[in-house]
Design a protein around this motif. Sequence first.
Motif, short mmCIF file in Angstrom:
data_model
loop_
_atom_site.label_atom_id
_atom_site.label_comp_id
_atom_site.label_asym_id
_atom_site.label_seq_id
_atom_site.Cartn_x
_atom_site.Cartn_y
_atom_site.Cartn_z
N ILE A 5 0.85 -1.19 0.00
CA ILE A 5 0.00 0.00 0.00
C ILE A 5 0.88 1.24 0.00
N HIS A 7 0.53 5.61 -0.34
CA HIS A 7 -0.40 6.74 -0.35
C HIS A 7 0.27 7.92 -1.05
N SER A 12 -4.81 6.10 -2.94
CA SER A 12 -4.12 4.95 -2.37
C SER A 12 -3.80 4.00 -3.51
N ILE A 14 -2.67 0.22 -4.35
CA ILE A 14 -2.48 -1.14 -3.86
C ILE A 14 -1.78 -1.92 -4.97
N GLU A 32 -7.92 -5.31 2.42
CA GLU A 32 -7.10 -4.10 2.22
C GLU A 32 -7.92 -2.98 1.58
N GLN A 36 -8.72 0.58 3.38
CA GLN A 36 -8.35 1.87 2.77
C GLN A 36 -9.57 2.78 2.67
N ASN A 37 -10.69 2.21 2.24
CA ASN A 37 -11.90 3.01 2.08
C ASN A 37 -12.41 3.51 3.44
N GLU A 39 -10.69 4.10 6.03
CA GLU A 39 -9.76 5.12 6.54
C GLU A 39 -9.91 6.45 5.81
N HIS A 41 -9.86 6.88 2.34
CA HIS A 41 -9.24 6.94 1.01
C HIS A 41 -10.29 6.55 -0.03
N ILE A 44 -8.77 4.71 -5.17
CA ILE A 44 -7.88 3.56 -5.04
C ILE A 44 -7.46 3.09 -6.44
N CYS A 69 -15.57 2.63 -3.80
CA CYS A 69 -15.07 3.93 -4.26
C CYS A 69 -16.19 4.75 -4.89
#
Length: 120
Positions: A5, A7, A12, A14, A32, A36-37, A39, A41, A44, A69
């Motif tokens: 990962i 940033h 983000s 991956i 993962e 990420q989402n 958190e 983000h 992606i 997303c």
Amino acid sequence: MKFKIDHKEKVSIITSAVEKLDAIQAPELKGEIVLQNKEGHKNIILDLSATRYIDSSGLSAVLVGNRMCNESNGSFVLCGLQESVNKLITISQLHKILKITPTLNEAIDLVYMDEVEREI
């Protein structure tokens, strides 16, 4: 580590280090993506340059990323698809709903362009 990962500003990335994205690897990828989402983000990029095979479980993880997303008003982009992976995505007609670019740099540019369009 199977998935790396990174940033960058507003995105983000991956990166898959697995050759086969199957029922064994897909749950970790899905986790993962969800993390990420959650958190915050919303953009992606999934770099599948090292992945030569994907099955329905892997496609499911990709679709989860795309849905999450989209629901958070962000972008989900696939990049670096091997020919066999690209063929399966095309046969599944997922190329019609997924954003796909040949390279990581083009994926980053696409995310930034999407962000600019959303701000207008």
